[in-house]
Design a protein around this motif. Structure first.
Motif, PDB file in Angstrom:
ATOM      1  N   UNK A  69      12.683   5.104  -6.393  1.00 22.14           N
ATOM      2  CA  UNK A  69      11.914   3.917  -6.037  1.00 22.14           C
ATOM      3  C   UNK A  69      11.517   4.047  -4.572  1.00 22.14           C
ATOM      4  N   UNK A  70      10.231   4.230  -4.320  1.00 17.94           N
ATOM      5  CA  UNK A  70       9.739   4.489  -2.959  1.00 17.94           C
ATOM      6  C   UNK A  70       8.984   3.270  -2.432  1.00 17.94           C
ATOM      7  N   UNK A  71       9.395   2.818  -1.253  1.00 20.16           N
ATOM      8  CA  UNK A  71       8.736   1.698  -0.569  1.00 20.16           C
ATOM      9  C   UNK A  71       8.090   2.191   0.717  1.00 20.16           C
ATOM     10  N   UNK A 100       3.061   4.592  -5.392  1.00 21.60           N
ATOM     11  CA  UNK A 100       4.131   3.967  -4.606  1.00 21.60           C
ATOM     12  C   UNK A 100       4.776   2.898  -5.477  1.00 21.60           C
ATOM     13  N   UNK A 101       6.101   2.810  -5.427  1.00 24.13           N
ATOM     14  CA  UNK A 101       6.791   1.808  -6.239  1.00 24.13           C
ATOM     15  C   UNK A 101       6.655   0.411  -5.647  1.00 24.13           C
ATOM     16  N   UNK A 102       6.718   0.303  -4.318  1.00 21.31           N
ATOM     17  CA  UNK A 102       6.622  -1.005  -3.660  1.00 21.31           C
ATOM     18  C   UNK A 102       5.856  -0.853  -2.359  1.00 21.31           C
ATOM     19  N   UNK A 134      -4.829  -0.776 -10.491  1.00 22.98           N
ATOM     20  CA  UNK A 134      -5.247   0.610 -10.731  1.00 22.98           C
ATOM     21  C   UNK A 134      -4.070   1.533 -11.028  1.00 22.98           C
ATOM     22  N   UNK A 135      -2.850   1.035 -10.883  1.00 21.81           N
ATOM     23  CA  UNK A 135      -1.671   1.844 -11.155  1.00 21.81           C
ATOM     24  C   UNK A 135      -1.189   2.669  -9.978  1.00 21.81           C
ATOM     25  N   UNK A 136      -1.778   2.474  -8.817  1.00 24.18           N
ATOM     26  CA  UNK A 136      -1.362   3.234  -7.643  1.00 24.18           C
ATOM     27  C   UNK A 136      -0.123   2.641  -6.987  1.00 24.18           C
ATOM     28  N   UNK A 137       0.122   1.364  -7.248  1.00 21.01           N
ATOM     29  CA  UNK A 137       1.319   0.675  -6.761  1.00 21.01           C
ATOM     30  C   UNK A 137       1.964  -0.017  -7.959  1.00 21.01           C
TER      31      UNK A 137
END
Length: 281
Positions: A69-71, A100-102, A134-137
């Motif tokens: 999980x990357x913030x 990016x997850x968050x 868009x699914x990027x985040x």
């Protein structure tokens, strides 16, 4: 590892690894070591200047991307629709990741720096909502937002913030703001969990640590997670990295929790969302 479910259905580890000041090879090694020792959440920010190192550390660990999980965060000087889009892409490229997850607004706009702070936050948030669609985040959130900022954002937003990362530690835990966020189903995340080292001088915390045959640091981190608040301790020392995640083998009593809750003001950073740029980060 234990997880908290966010209001968008995604799960976030209760204990993560903070990377502030962990740069270059030291940062790469720290992130890799943390992941190999069981951390599954990594917190960085554009302003930290270490997203490249964090991305390299993630890859060096060999841990599958979907397990991590990357913030990262949008800096407060770029709060517009176009800048938010561009700054996100810059962060994604530096991290060398597909998503990016968050993604958090690092600090809210304020009246000292924006003619219309409400619009600045709203415009950046709109860009983040689109990036999420868009699914990027995976999840979008904020950091250092007071109730007034959250209320203003709610008037224009389509997506509620999943997380509010705030200064939260013994001696300064912003109880009213935490209560508000929990009522709004916004998960609270702690930064500066050890009050910049001030907790180590406190006799109450020392006594509680001795009772549990543990360290003051772990008492503070355990106190935070017992408030159902996510914690992201940071270190570049292997021994401390390993020790900071071992928070599930003891539990503070309700009396101990109350003692810590009631500590007088301690270790406040002085950083305030309404006052920047009088302070640095």
């Amino acid at each position: 590892m234990k997880y908290l479910k966010l209001n968008d259905g995604n799960n976030m580890p209760l204990v993560g690894f903070g990377t502030f000041k962990a740069t270059e090879q030291e940062g790469i090694d720290a992130v890799k070591h943390a992941l190999l020792k069981g951390y599954r959440s990594i917190d960085t920010a554009a302003i930290y200047g270490n997203e490249v190192a964090v991305g390299k550390g993630i890859k060096a660990s060999g841990i599958a991307r979907d397990e991590i999980f990357v913030t990262t965060k949008l800096w407060r000087e770029h709060l517009s629709y176009d800048e938010a889009k561009q700054e996100f892409e810059n962060s994604l490229n530096r991290l060398d990741l597909d998503y990016i997850d968050l993604y958090l607004i690092h600090w809210p706009a304020n009246a000292k720096n924006y003619d219309n702070w409400q619009k600045a936050n709203a415009d950046a948030w709109k860009a983040m909502e689109e990036l999420q669609a868009e699914g990027k985040i995976k999840s979008i959130g904020v950091s250092n937002f007071f109730e007034e900022h959250l209320e203003a954002l709610s008037k224009t937003s389509n997506v509620k913030p999943a997380v509010n990362q705030i200064e939260f530690h013994p001696g300064y835990w912003q109880q009213d703001l935490v209560d508000y966020c929990k009522k709004q189903n916004i998960v609270v995340e702690s930064w500066s969990p050890l009050a910049r080292g001030k907790v180590f001088e406190n006799e109450t915390l020392k006594k509680i640590a001795n009772t549990h045959n543990t360290s003051v640091a772990k008492v503070c981190l355990r106190w935070i997670i017992q408030h159902d608040v996510i914690v992201i301790p940071k270190s570049t020392t292997n021994e401390r990295i390993e020790d900071n995640i071992k928070l599930f083998d003891f539990e503070l009593t309700s009396a101990e929790m109350s003692q810590i809750n009631e500590l007088p003001k301690l270790g406040f950073s002085g950083e305030h969302p309404l006052h920047w740029p009088d302070n640095v980060i």
